[in-house]
Design a protein around this motif. Structure first.
Motif, PDB file in Angstrom:
ATOM      1  N   ASP A 183      65.851  26.478  -4.449  1.00 31.51           N
ATOM      2  CA  ASP A 183      65.283  27.280  -4.688  1.00 31.51           C
ATOM      3  C   ASP A 183      63.935  27.350  -5.348  1.00 31.51           C
ATOM      4  N   PRO A 184      62.625  27.850  -5.554  1.00 30.33           N
ATOM      5  CA  PRO A 184      61.997  27.338  -5.949  1.00 30.33           C
ATOM      6  C   PRO A 184      61.416  27.299  -7.427  1.00 30.33           C
ATOM      7  N   VAL A 185      60.697  26.386  -7.746  1.00 25.64           N
ATOM      8  CA  VAL A 185      60.978  25.195  -9.265  1.00 25.64           C
ATOM      9  C   VAL A 185      58.994  25.172  -9.876  1.00 25.64           C
ATOM     10  N   ASP A 186      58.873  25.871 -10.983  1.00 28.63           N
ATOM     11  CA  ASP A 186      57.687  25.833 -11.046  1.00 28.63           C
ATOM     12  C   ASP A 186      57.548  23.698 -11.655  1.00 28.63           C
ATOM     13  N   ILE A 187      55.845  23.783 -10.917  1.00 19.56           N
ATOM     14  CA  ILE A 187      55.943  22.192 -10.716  1.00 19.56           C
ATOM     15  C   ILE A 187      54.819  22.531 -11.743  1.00 19.56           C
ATOM     16  N   SER A 188      54.668  21.654 -13.629  1.00 22.12           N
ATOM     17  CA  SER A 188      53.162  21.466 -14.179  1.00 22.12           C
ATOM     18  C   SER A 188      53.523  20.046 -14.127  1.00 22.12           C
ATOM     19  N   ASP A 189      51.953  19.952 -14.206  1.00 19.56           N
ATOM     20  CA  ASP A 189      51.076  18.538 -14.806  1.00 19.56           C
ATOM     21  C   ASP A 189      52.211  17.879 -16.387  1.00 19.56           C
ATOM     22  N   ASP A 190      52.953  18.892 -16.813  1.00 22.39           N
ATOM     23  CA  ASP A 190      53.272  17.857 -17.999  1.00 22.39           C
ATOM     24  C   ASP A 190      54.975  17.120 -16.727  1.00 22.39           C
ATOM     25  N   LEU A 191      55.706  17.696 -15.999  1.00 23.27           N
ATOM     26  CA  LEU A 191      56.323  17.422 -14.796  1.00 23.27           C
ATOM     27  C   LEU A 191      55.950  16.358 -15.303  1.00 23.27           C
ATOM     28  N   ILE A 192      55.167  16.342 -13.828  1.00 19.22           N
ATOM     29  CA  ILE A 192      54.002  15.032 -12.881  1.00 19.22           C
ATOM     30  C   ILE A 192      54.166  13.967 -13.650  1.00 19.22           C
ATOM     31  N   GLN A 193      53.662  14.103 -15.323  1.00 22.13           N
ATOM     32  CA  GLN A 193      52.917  13.239 -15.804  1.00 22.13           C
ATOM     33  C   GLN A 193      54.516  12.293 -16.635  1.00 22.13           C
ATOM     34  N   ASP A 194      55.997  13.325 -17.040  1.00 16.60           N
ATOM     35  CA  ASP A 194      56.941  13.208 -17.448  1.00 16.60           C
ATOM     36  C   ASP A 194      57.524  11.809 -16.662  1.00 16.60           C
ATOM     37  N   LEU A 195      57.377  11.949 -15.230  1.00 15.60           N
ATOM     38  CA  LEU A 195      58.155  11.686 -14.236  1.00 15.60           C
ATOM     39  C   LEU A 195      57.356   9.821 -13.734  1.00 15.60           C
ATOM     40  N   ALA A 196      55.784  10.184 -13.754  1.00 15.44           N
ATOM     41  CA  ALA A 196      55.122   9.355 -14.011  1.00 15.44           C
ATOM     42  C   ALA A 196      55.206   8.328 -15.057  1.00 15.44           C
ATOM     43  N   GLU A 197      55.324   8.745 -16.078  1.00 15.81           N
ATOM     44  CA  GLU A 197      56.207   8.089 -17.192  1.00 15.81           C
ATOM     45  C   GLU A 197      57.104   7.241 -17.098  1.00 15.81           C
ATOM     46  N   LYS A 198      58.184   7.633 -16.288  1.00 16.09           N
ATOM     47  CA  LYS A 198      59.086   6.942 -16.001  1.00 16.09           C
ATOM     48  C   LYS A 198      59.246   5.719 -15.535  1.00 16.09           C
ATOM     49  N   ILE A 199      58.509   5.934 -13.957  1.00 12.93           N
ATOM     50  CA  ILE A 199      58.041   5.204 -13.017  1.00 12.93           C
ATOM     51  C   ILE A 199      57.328   3.681 -13.778  1.00 12.93           C
ATOM     52  N   GLN A 200      56.800   4.216 -14.351  1.00  9.97           N
ATOM     53  CA  GLN A 200      55.798   3.499 -15.205  1.00  9.97           C
ATOM     54  C   GLN A 200      56.250   2.010 -15.650  1.00  9.97           C
ATOM     55  N   ILE A 201      57.764   2.699 -16.420  1.00 10.99           N
ATOM     56  CA  ILE A 201      58.273   1.692 -17.646  1.00 10.99           C
ATOM     57  C   ILE A 201      59.156   0.858 -16.299  1.00 10.99           C
ATOM     58  N   THR A 202      59.652   1.132 -15.156  1.00 11.65           N
ATOM     59  CA  THR A 202      60.040  -0.031 -14.728  1.00 11.65           C
ATOM     60  C   THR A 202      60.377  -1.218 -14.715  1.00 11.65           C
ATOM     61  N   PRO A 203      61.628  -2.187 -13.905  1.00 12.50           N
ATOM     62  CA  PRO A 203      60.786  -3.174 -14.415  1.00 12.50           C
ATOM     63  C   PRO A 203      60.827  -3.828 -12.981  1.00 12.50           C
ATOM     64  N   SER A 204      60.169  -4.680 -12.605  1.00 14.88           N
ATOM     65  CA  SER A 204      59.558  -4.997 -11.123  1.00 14.88           C
ATOM     66  C   SER A 204      59.103  -6.842 -11.568  1.00 14.88           C
ATOM     67  N   CYS A 205      59.396  -7.388 -10.460  1.00 16.22           N
ATOM     68  CA  CYS A 205      59.870  -8.784 -10.055  1.00 16.22           C
ATOM     69  C   CYS A 205      58.054  -9.521 -10.777  1.00 16.22           C
ATOM     70  N   ALA A 206      58.556 -10.032 -11.856  1.00 14.43           N
ATOM     71  CA  ALA A 206      57.223 -10.726 -12.199  1.00 14.43           C
ATOM     72  C   ALA A 206      56.417  -9.319 -12.378  1.00 14.43           C
ATOM     73  N   ASN A 207      56.606  -8.450 -12.705  1.00 19.84           N
ATOM     74  CA  ASN A 207      56.176  -7.123 -13.140  1.00 19.84           C
ATOM     75  C   ASN A 207      54.206  -6.687 -12.169  1.00 19.84           C
ATOM     76  N   LYS A 208      54.760  -7.168 -11.233  1.00 21.48           N
ATOM     77  CA  LYS A 208      53.835  -6.639 -10.206  1.00 21.48           C
ATOM     78  C   LYS A 208      53.832  -5.454  -9.561  1.00 21.48           C
TER      79      LYS A 208
END
Ligand SMILES: Cc1cc2nc3c(=O)[nH]c(=O)nc-3n(C[C@H](O)[C@H](O)[C@H](O)COP(=O)(O)O)c2cc1C
Length: 190
Positions: free
Chosen positions: A17-42
């Motif tokens: 079903d449809p759901v509202d996609i707010s700027d806050d939702l995108i920011q929230d998801l982006a912040e979780k991506i940002q702190i993911t570990p990666s090899c040599a922090n690449k």
């Protein structure tokens, strides 16, 4: 929600079903991506959050025939990277692993927020990259389909997919992929 609950609740639902996609939702998801570990922090990943209906409609033309259900998406997240963005240790290429971890973190957070976040591989990569202006050398690894789980089963689904709305598809036995100390020592059945 506890992490174990988010992991258990996550499902690749296909009735949306449809759901509202707010700027806050995108920011929230982006912040979780940002702190993911990666090899040599690449931090090799790139994500495009697509909520514009014109762009979504163009992306729908790149889907394989089994993915008609995606046309109910409220947002699609395009996930892309390239080998050179991350560690290459002998033949071990980490860009897919690290980008996959970031995608998994995003999916779990979306689950916690009550959303469906369903990754797919069934799309034409070349066509989708042109629509999204993604450079040639990048691999468009997955599109993550975002929506709200519908109680009504989407009639475009195959019988197997309809069953999948009700119950999680079967998994391998744990003993078939978990080993203790050495590869030859399977985890004993409980
Ligand atoms: C990399 C990847 C690609 C997938 N591609 C598709 C796809 O193109 N279409 C689709 O309907 N589901 C796709 N799926 C969803 C899987 O079919 C689903 O995760 C699997 O059947 C297990 O179901 P569950 O996630 O609900 O436990 C994909 C999942 C992953 C991780």
């Amino acid at each position: 929600m506890k992490v174990k609950e988010a992991i258990s609740k996550r499902r690749a639902y296909r009735s949306l079903d449809p759901v509202d996609i707010s700027d806050d939702l995108i920011q929230d998801l982006a912040e979780k991506i940002q702190i993911t570990p990666s090899c040599a922090n690449k931090q090799p990943w790139n994500f495009i959050f697509i909520r514009d209906m014109d762009v979504l409609t163009k992306l729908f033309t790149t889907l394989t025939s089994g993915n008609k259900w995606v046309e109910k998406a409220s947002m699609i997240v395009a996930v892309f990277s390239k080998p050179k963005n991350d560690c290459v240790i002998k033949e071990r290429l980490y860009y897919l692993f690290d980008t996959g971890m970031a995608t998994a973190f995003m999916i779990l957070r979306a689950t916690e927020l009550g959303l469906v976040a369903h990754p797919i591989a069934g799309f034409n990569e070349e066509q989708a990259k042109i629509i999204l202006s993604i450079p040639e050398e990048m691999r468009l690894i997955t599109l993550v389909i975002i929506g709200k789980h519908s109680n009504e089963i989407n009639p475009v689904l195959s019988d197997a997919m309809k069953l999948g709305e009700k119950q999680r598809p079967p998994r391998k036995q744990i003993e078939d992929f978990i080993f203790i100390n050495r590869y030859e020592n399977k985890l004993k059945k409980k």
